[in-house]
Structures are given as C-alpha cells and as structure tokens.
Design an enzyme around this catalytic site. Structure first.
Site, short mmCIF file in Angstrom:
data_model
loop_
_atom_site.label_atom_id
_atom_site.label_comp_id
_atom_site.label_asym_id
_atom_site.label_seq_id
_atom_site.Cartn_x
_atom_site.Cartn_y
_atom_site.Cartn_z
N HIS A 351 -3.42 7.29 14.73
CA HIS A 351 -3.48 6.60 13.44
C HIS A 351 -4.90 6.40 12.93
O HIS A 351 -5.09 5.70 11.93
CB HIS A 351 -2.83 5.23 13.51
CG HIS A 351 -1.37 5.25 13.81
ND1 HIS A 351 -0.40 5.25 12.84
CD2 HIS A 351 -0.72 5.29 14.99
CE1 HIS A 351 0.80 5.27 13.41
NE2 HIS A 351 0.63 5.30 14.71
N LYS A 532 -4.34 -5.12 1.40
CA LYS A 532 -4.47 -4.41 2.66
C LYS A 532 -5.50 -5.17 3.49
O LYS A 532 -6.17 -6.06 2.96
CB LYS A 532 -4.92 -2.96 2.47
CG LYS A 532 -6.10 -2.83 1.47
CD LYS A 532 -6.46 -1.38 1.18
CE LYS A 532 -5.60 -0.73 0.14
NZ LYS A 532 -4.78 0.37 0.62
N ARG A 533 -5.63 -4.83 4.78
CA ARG A 533 -6.68 -5.47 5.55
C ARG A 533 -8.04 -5.25 4.88
O ARG A 533 -8.26 -4.23 4.22
CB ARG A 533 -6.70 -4.90 6.99
CG ARG A 533 -5.57 -5.44 7.84
CD ARG A 533 -5.67 -6.93 8.06
NE ARG A 533 -6.71 -7.23 9.01
CZ ARG A 533 -6.48 -7.50 10.30
NH1 ARG A 533 -5.25 -7.56 10.77
NH2 ARG A 533 -7.47 -7.75 11.11
N LYS A 538 -12.10 0.62 3.30
CA LYS A 538 -11.07 0.47 2.25
C LYS A 538 -11.69 0.07 0.91
O LYS A 538 -11.04 0.10 -0.12
CB LYS A 538 -10.02 -0.54 2.69
CG LYS A 538 -9.22 -0.09 3.94
CD LYS A 538 -8.20 -1.14 4.34
CE LYS A 538 -7.52 -0.84 5.67
NZ LYS A 538 -6.39 0.09 5.52
N THR A 640 0.32 3.34 3.72
CA THR A 640 1.76 3.28 3.45
C THR A 640 2.02 2.35 2.27
O THR A 640 3.02 2.51 1.57
CB THR A 640 2.53 2.79 4.68
OG1 THR A 640 1.85 1.67 5.23
CG2 THR A 640 2.64 3.89 5.73
N LYS A 644 4.60 2.47 -1.22
CA LYS A 644 5.47 1.39 -1.72
C LYS A 644 5.20 1.13 -3.20
O LYS A 644 6.14 0.93 -3.98
CB LYS A 644 5.23 0.11 -0.90
CG LYS A 644 5.63 0.27 0.57
CD LYS A 644 5.07 -0.83 1.47
CE LYS A 644 5.21 -0.44 2.94
NZ LYS A 644 4.38 -1.25 3.85
C1 26Q Z 1 -6.93 -1.66 19.68
C2 26Q Z 1 -7.51 -2.13 20.85
C3 26Q Z 1 -7.72 -3.50 21.02
C4 26Q Z 1 -7.33 -4.38 20.02
C5 26Q Z 1 -6.74 -3.89 18.86
C6 26Q Z 1 -6.54 -2.54 18.69
C7 26Q Z 1 -5.93 -2.03 17.44
C8 26Q Z 1 -4.86 -2.69 16.87
C9 26Q Z 1 -4.29 -2.24 15.69
C10 26Q Z 1 -6.39 -0.88 16.83
C11 26Q Z 1 -5.80 -0.41 15.65
C12 26Q Z 1 -4.74 -1.10 15.07
C13 26Q Z 1 -4.08 -0.68 13.83
C14 26Q Z 1 -4.34 0.43 13.18
C15 26Q Z 1 -3.65 0.75 11.93
O1 26Q Z 1 -2.92 -0.05 11.37
N1 26Q Z 1 -3.83 1.97 11.41
C16 26Q Z 1 -3.18 2.37 10.18
O2 26Q Z 1 -1.96 3.01 10.52
C17 26Q Z 1 -1.20 3.28 9.37
C18 26Q Z 1 0.13 3.85 9.81
O3 26Q Z 1 -0.04 5.16 10.28
C19 26Q Z 1 -1.92 4.21 8.43
O4 26Q Z 1 -1.16 4.33 7.25
C20 26Q Z 1 -3.30 3.65 8.09
O5 26Q Z 1 -4.04 4.61 7.35
C21 26Q Z 1 -4.05 3.32 9.37
O6 26Q Z 1 -5.29 2.69 9.06
#
Ligand code: 26Q
Length: 795
Positions: A351, A532-533, A538, A640, A644
């Site tokens: 991702h 979004k975050r 972004k 995503t 929407k």
């Molecule tokens: C990893 C290690 C330690 C702590 C946290 C994490 C961690 C947690 C969540 C790393 C990444 C995430 C989330 C990533 C994320 O939401 N990515 C998004 O995924 C979506 C679904 O595929 C995409 O549409 C977005 O582009 C992408 O940013």
C-alpha cells in the site's frame, strides 16, 4: 428469511428492550433503544451466518483469510439493516414506538480500529466478500482503544483516548473455546533434529467474532478479532519470593498487547510492542487456520488447496516464517516442503512506496522477541539465494542488520499486488525492480474499490432513490449498471433531480455545521472538500495556500464576482508528526481570520470540524461538490476517498496520482479537473535544486501568500509561528507545492467557470456517478479471487 411485518418487528425490538436490556419503554434511553434494535437485527443475521458457515464446511470450500492490523469499520447497525433490507422497517418500527431513528443511529460509536485508507479498505473488502459469497474470514486485533479522538485547542490538535469498548458491544460474540497461546522471547532448543522454541513470555489470544452480512443477507462471513489475556495472573514463584512487581509481569504484557492501535500511518518506528502486536495477530490467525483445516479432516500437506492467506501490507508479514515454523517444528515437515506450502498460501498487498513507511525491524530486536523466527528468516533468505544464485546480494531480506518486511513478504508470497495501475507500475520500476526481474509474474495489479452499499446506498438515500427510479434496483450489487444512467444525462429533468438530491444533502450538512461548529454556511455555495489523514504528500498545505490566495483576491476586489465557496477540511495528524500538526494549526488560524473578515461577505468560508472519522465522511461525501485529490504525483498508492466522492457526484480536482488516473479514464477527461506535474516530471523536477525558489519567483500570488503567512497575518499573537513552514517551502519543498501552485490555481478557476454554468456542472457530476461502476470493491474482490486466491463464489 422473510422480512417481518412492521408490527412484528416492533414487538421484537420491545422484547429485546425488556429481556435483553431489562428496561421499561417508559424509562428507556436512546442507548437502550439502540441496544434493543441491534439485538433485533442481530437475530436476523444468525441464520444466514450459520448457513454460510455450514455450506463452506460441507463443501470443503477453499477459504480466504484476510490478515490486517486494521479494520476501520465505523458504525455497524445501519449497515447491517441496509444489507438485510430492513432499514426503512427499523425507522418505521421506532417511529411507532415514539423513538427517533436518526438519534438511535447517532448513538453508536464508530469502531475506529484503523488509521485510514488501509483499514477502511479491509472493511470494504469484508463486505464485498460477504456479498459475493466468497468464504472469507477477517483476522484482526480487538483494540480496546481505537484511533485517538482529536480536539482543537487554540487551533492545535490535542489527542484524547478513544474508548468505544467502555460500552457493551452488541455485535461481537466472544469465543473462549477458540483461544491460543502466543509466545515471545526465550530461546531455541534442538530435540532429535527438531527445533523447539521455548518462549519466555506467553499470552492467550481470545477470539471475538463479528458477523459480516452481505447484500440482501444471502451470505455472511466472520471477522475474528483477537484480544490478549494473561496465561497466568501471577508468576507464583516470584510472588512467593516477594518480588511482587515482577510477579505481575505476565498480566502486564497481556493488558498492553491489545490495548491500543498505533496511530501512525506512514512512519514506522521500530517499537517492540508493535512487533509483538503483529506477531500476536499473525500467530493466533495461523494457529486457528491450521486447527480448522485439520478439524475438517484434511491433510496438512494439502493446505494450499484449501487456504489462501492475504497479508494487508507487511504488518502481518511474519506469517511466512510463522507458517514455516508451525509446519516444521509442530507438524514435522521439511523446510523445503514448508516454504513451498507457505508461498502457495500467501499473498501480499503493498500500500505504499514512501521509504519512511516501509517496515524494517532491527535484527537484534527480531532475534530477541522472536528467536526462532529470526533463524527461519535467515533460512528463507538462504533458500531464495540458492534458488537464484545470480541474485544480487543487496536485494535480500536482511540488510544493514535489519529485517526488511517488504522483501520478506515478497519472497514468501506467490502474488504481490499494488492497489492502482500507476502504483503497480511504480512497485515494479522502483520498489522491487530486481525481485521483479527474478519473478516476472509475481507482481500484479488489483485496483482498490469501495462498497457501494455503504458508500452510496446507505449514506446517500436521495441519490440512491433517484438512481433506482431511473434504472431500477440491482445496481447495488452490479455497479456497472450505473452505465444505464447514460441516456438520462441528456435529460434536463434528470439533471435537475440530480442537483436537487445534492442540494438536500448540502442542506443537511449545513444544518449539522451550524449545530456543531456554530458557523452558518450557504447550501448554494460550492462545497469543496479535502478529507484524509494530514500528510505533507497529500498537500493540505497546497490547498490552504490556494485558499489564502483566493481570500487575497477577494480583498483586492471587494466588489468583484466570485463563486462562493465553502472549503471543508477533515483529518488527523499522527501525534508525533510535527509538520502535519503545524499544517492543522495553520488551517485553523486562516479559518479564524477569513471567517471573521467582513470584506469576504460569505464568499469564502473555511470549516474544519474536529475528529474526522468514518461517520463524518458519511456526512461530508454526499454533500460535496468538489473532491480535492491533490497529492504529489507518485506518492498516493491509490486513494479510496477519491472513489467515494466521484460515485456520489462530486467532481475531482486532482493530480495524475494513484487511482485518480483510472478515475479520469473512466469518467472522461472532460469531467475531471486535472493539474500538476506527472510522476515522471516530479522526479525530473527534483533534479533542479532551485525548483522551489524558481516556482515561487514566477508566481506573484504565491509570493504574496507566503509573505502574509511569514508576517503573521494569521497568527498576530505569534508572528513567527509559521516560519518553519515558510522556510521549508522556499528551501526544500520536497512535495512540490510551489511547482504545482499555478497549475492548481488555474484548475480552480476552471472549476469556478464550470460551477457557474449549472447545466454543464450537473452533466459533469452525473457523468461521474454513471461511470464509476469499475470502482466497486466487488470488482476488486473478484480480481483477487481469480488472480490470487484461486477460488470461486458459493452463491
Ligand atoms: C506500520 C508500522 C508501525 C506502525 C504503523 C504502521 C502503519 C500503519 C498504517 C503503516 C501504514 C498504515 C496505513 C497505510 C495506508 O492507509 N495506506 C493507504 O492505503 C490505501 C488503501 O490501499 C490507499 O488507498 C492509500 O493510497 C494508502 O496511502
């Protein structure tokens, strides 16, 4: 199951109020009514849930297991009601009882067990698997505290703990009989040639099951969330020696393990507790999978014929080593047999390409927390090198005394997928170029999707009714049928109704904003939304710079014609991400100035409601005119939210990034406001060390904006507050806000021009809705079933 009559359903609710809640209707609170209604709905899920479980078992169907550290579900009750076809009945039955349905829906806390896109995708995929009759199980963690709550104090983000589980959770069923021991640390012994891991710490993983009901209740799957329990309350040996603190250690570990979701979505931090959480989820899931397989009387060597395991990013990537360990150390298989089974079972979805988000664990930490797995990781790497002797050494799993989870996941999976066409190309070209050469068929694309049941049918009843009136029902489970709206795009009456549906959603949002934020907004203004975050890539910063430029224009031409806009922001920053927090504060500071400026006279408003979450998205998206998808090209894997919005008839202003590229192809370039550098141009532009200064010098507007920020126009009490942000855009600007500023400004003026021509605007908007069928998560899941899981529908 037959839908009950209004009277019968009312009685079912009353029965639960009385016997599940022990409440008299005269004294019942909204909470009590919600519980009663949830139980009445839940009763109607149990039969299809049993039927699906039984059918999968009887037919020995291949099962799909979706492993994810996050499931960002949001509210459950109304979604269940919609899929059971009982939503209107719920409203009517409550009306008969004198209870406000909307208030009951609002009473439910969000299940916020995720950070953002990745977690919400997992929730959409669970719903689509249930709709498609794919025998799928989700595995996650039952965090006691989901994503933190956000407040603003003086414009600054303040985090407070989220506590959804302080109330009873009517949608979960605890399964104490499905409990597994999970070990950590300790050492490895050899007994008769077999390795035996002797952990020093253990906890119990206990299962909590949530039913996931598909469209029209034809199939249901299970989301199994693990919570940690201590194996023993006390270490009695230590207790008897008077070492009371140490004696309580087993309990302390279990208490912290499933306590809280890590709130970072892009920076991984190498924290021991996070590694333990990842292993906790993965080991519990794999033990459960193997037990179910063997209980069905199947042979362990046939595992890959009956089991597909999908890893949602690298967070559960310890699954490869764990499966090898279980197969070798517990079931006596050889390493070569075990790794082959593991690779055939596993798939890995990537991702992100952001280097700071790629998980790496220090080898010493991995070796200390999971000593046996560290040995197996080395063995897997050696096995891979042996099979590919010409493999350059630097592309392996281990590098600079670190375990690289991306490489581990790649090597232990038979398929690796990206989440949009562009992202998959970039994975091949930039992230795993050499591994891709060795395994040219491994990397494939599965463009993300969203469930139209939640993101159109449930959250936008006005538009849903119009669609059904125009093309009939059936589009909910076959979203390509929206193409059937195409002839209506030429019908002015249809476009008027489309506009009216949007307007009713905007009125509802305006009322909510007035109530919750105390700010009046005009439903006839353009609602321009970025939710979004908060992250530099972004580019909420670019959006607020542009907003300031627009304010400046209005002030320079106090009597000029401007298209009234409401700029709406929503999103949280990771608590440790200082730059993101500065951007939040800047947006709030600018809002203070602009919203209180008499010269602006309603032509520009800035709204930033705190604590953006799934439920807030459900309010904002149906009411949006303009969707801001403005990331630096090459950085957003897919997005995503972009899907929407377009599905709900908002127009996109966006870069050629992630799934924006495919959205634009589907809806037509003439129905999309494109701007900015392409991913290739971004890389090229960074070669010029003066790219930011050059771009700023070419834009008087941007110079003025930066000057105002630097002078403290938005922070008069502390003029230097944003010197860091301003310095950064002049001197580094890695995400190219300056380089894209003018192109973005021009696209915004094109947006204004289209908005002032309603015939054109509503034709564009409705064209978006009509052509978004591709972005149903049903299409995505069918792709996974065909190309990765090798499985078919049971329906
Ligand atoms: C990893 C290690 C330690 C702590 C946290 C994490 C961690 C947690 C969540 C790393 C990444 C995430 C989330 C990533 C994320 O939401 N990515 C998004 O995924 C979506 C679904 O595929 C995409 O549409 C977005 O582009 C992408 O940013």
């Amino acid at each position: 199951m037959q839908a009950p009559s209004r009277e019968d359903f009312r009685n079912e609710i009353l029965k639960h109020l009385q016997y599940s809640m022990a409440k008299d209707p005269a004294h019942a609170s909204i909470y009590d009514w919600r519980m009663a209604l949830s139980h009445a709905l839940r009763d109607r899920i149990v039969d299809p849930w049993f039927a699906a479980t039984r059918q999968t078992y009887d037919q020995k169907r291949k099962r799909v297991y979706y492993l994810s550290m996050e499931f960002l579900i949001g509210r459950i009750m109304e979604d269940a009601a919609i899929n059971l076809g009982l939503r209107d009945l719920c409203q009517e039955a409550l009306e008969d009882l004198g209870v406000d349905y909307d208030a009951v829906v609002e009473n439910e806390p969000d299940a916020a067990l995720g950070n953002g896109g990745l977690g919400r995708l997992a929730a959409c995929y669970m719903e689509s698997m249930a709709t498609l009759g794919c025998a799928g199980h989700g595995y996650g963690i039952r965090y006691e505290h989901g994503l933190f709550r956000q407040r603003f104090e003086g414009g600054r983000q303040v985090e407070t703990p989220e506590d959804w589980l302080t109330q009873p959770h009517p949608w979960e069923f605890v399964r104490p009989e499905s409990s597994y021991e999970i070990g950590f640390k300790g050492h490895v012994e050899k007994h008769a040639g077999r390795s035996v891991w002797v952990p020093a710490e253990t906890v119990i993983a206990e299962a909590h099951d949530l039913p996931v009901i598909g469209w029209q209740g034809r199939w249901a799957n299970t989301l199994r969330l693990w919570s940690a329990r201590p194996t023993t309350l006390f270490d009695l040996g230590r207790f008897n020696h008077g070492d009371y603190a140490a004696a309580a250690e087993p309990e302390a570990l279990a208490r912290t393990l499933s306590r809280v979701l890590y709130p970072d979505d892009t920076t991984y931090q190498g924290k021991e507790l996070r590694l333990k959480q990842e292993y906790f989820l993965t080991s519990a899931a794999l033990q459960d999978i193997l037990r179910r397989h063997l209980d069905a009387g199947l042979s362990i060597t046939d595992l890959a014929d009956h089991v597909a395991i999908q890893m949602n990013d690298t967070h559960p990537a310890i699954a490869g080593p764990e499966l090898v360990r279980l197969l070798c150390d517990c079931y006596g298989l050889t390493f070569d047999a075990a790794i082959e089974i593991a690779v055939n079972c596993l798939g890995y979805t990537n991702h992100t390409l952001l280097p700071e988000a790629l998980e790496k664990w220090a080898s010493y930490l991995m070796g200390a927390v999971l000593p046996r797995h560290m040995q197996i990781i080395e063995e897997i790497d050696a096995w891979h090198l042996k099979r590919h002797p010409d493999r350059p050494n630097h592309i392996g799993i281990l590098k600079h005394q670190e375990v690289r989870m991306g490489e581990l996941a790649f090597i232990t999976s038979h398929k690796v997928n990206g989440v949009s066409a562009l992202h998959t190309d970039l994975i091949k070209a930039n992230l795993f170029p050499e591994l891709n050469k060795l395994h040219p068929d491994r990397i494939i694309n599965q463009t993300n999707g969203v469930t139209p049941r939640r993101w159109l049918r449930m959250t936008n009843p006005a538009l849903s009714t119009l669609i059904t009136d125009t093309i009939g029902s059936g589009w909910e489970a076959d979203l390509d049928r929206l193409f059937g709206l195409e002839p209506a795009l030429k019908d002015p009456v249809f476009l008027q109704k489309f506009a009216a549906a949007k307007r009713s959603n905007k009125v509802a949002l305006s009322n909510w904003v007035a109530q919750t934020q105390g700010i009046q907004i005009d439903p006839d203004a353009m609602f321009d939304v970025q939710i979004k975050r908060i992250h530099e890539y972004k580019r909420q910063f670019l959006n607020i710079l542009q907003t300031i430029a627009q304010w400046h224009e209005i002030r320079k031409n106090p009597t000029g014609e401007f298209v009234p806009r409401v700029k709406i922001f929503g999103g949280k920053a990771a608590p440790g991400y200082q730059t993101a927090k500065e951007i939040i504060r800047l947006i709030n500071d600018v809002a203070q100035v602009v919203n209180n400026d008499p010269y602006v006279d309603g032509r520009l408003k800035i709204i930033y409601p705190p604590n953006y979450n799934v439920s807030m998205a459900e309010r904002l998206i149906p009411a949006a005119d303009l969707s801001e998808q403005i990331s630096t090209a090459g950085k957003e894997a897919s997005g995503t939210g972009n899907m929407k919005f377009a599905l709900n008839g908002a127009l996109t202003i966006g870069t050629l990034d992630g799934a924006n590229v495919e959205i634009r192809e589907e809806v037509g370039a003439e129905n999309f406001f494109l701007f900015g550098l392409t991913a290739d141009e971004v890389m090229e532009r960074r070669h010029n060390p003066d790219h930011a200064r050059d771009a700023i010098m070419q834009s008087q507007s941007l110079q003025d904006v930066l000057q105002m920020i630097a002078e403290g126009r938005f922070s008069p009490d502390e003029p230097g507050r944003y010197h860091g942000l301003v310095h950064n855009i002049w001197h580094s600007d890695y995400f190219l806000c300056a380089s894209d500023f003018e192109s973005y400004a021009q696209a915004q003026r094109e947006v204004d021009a289209a908005f002032t021509t309603p015939d054109r605007w509503w034709h564009m908007a409705a064209s978006n809705t009509a052509r978004m069928g591709f972005f149903s998560s049903d299409r995505s899941i069918k792709g996974y079933m065909a190309d990765i899981w090798n499985t078919s529908s049971a329906l």
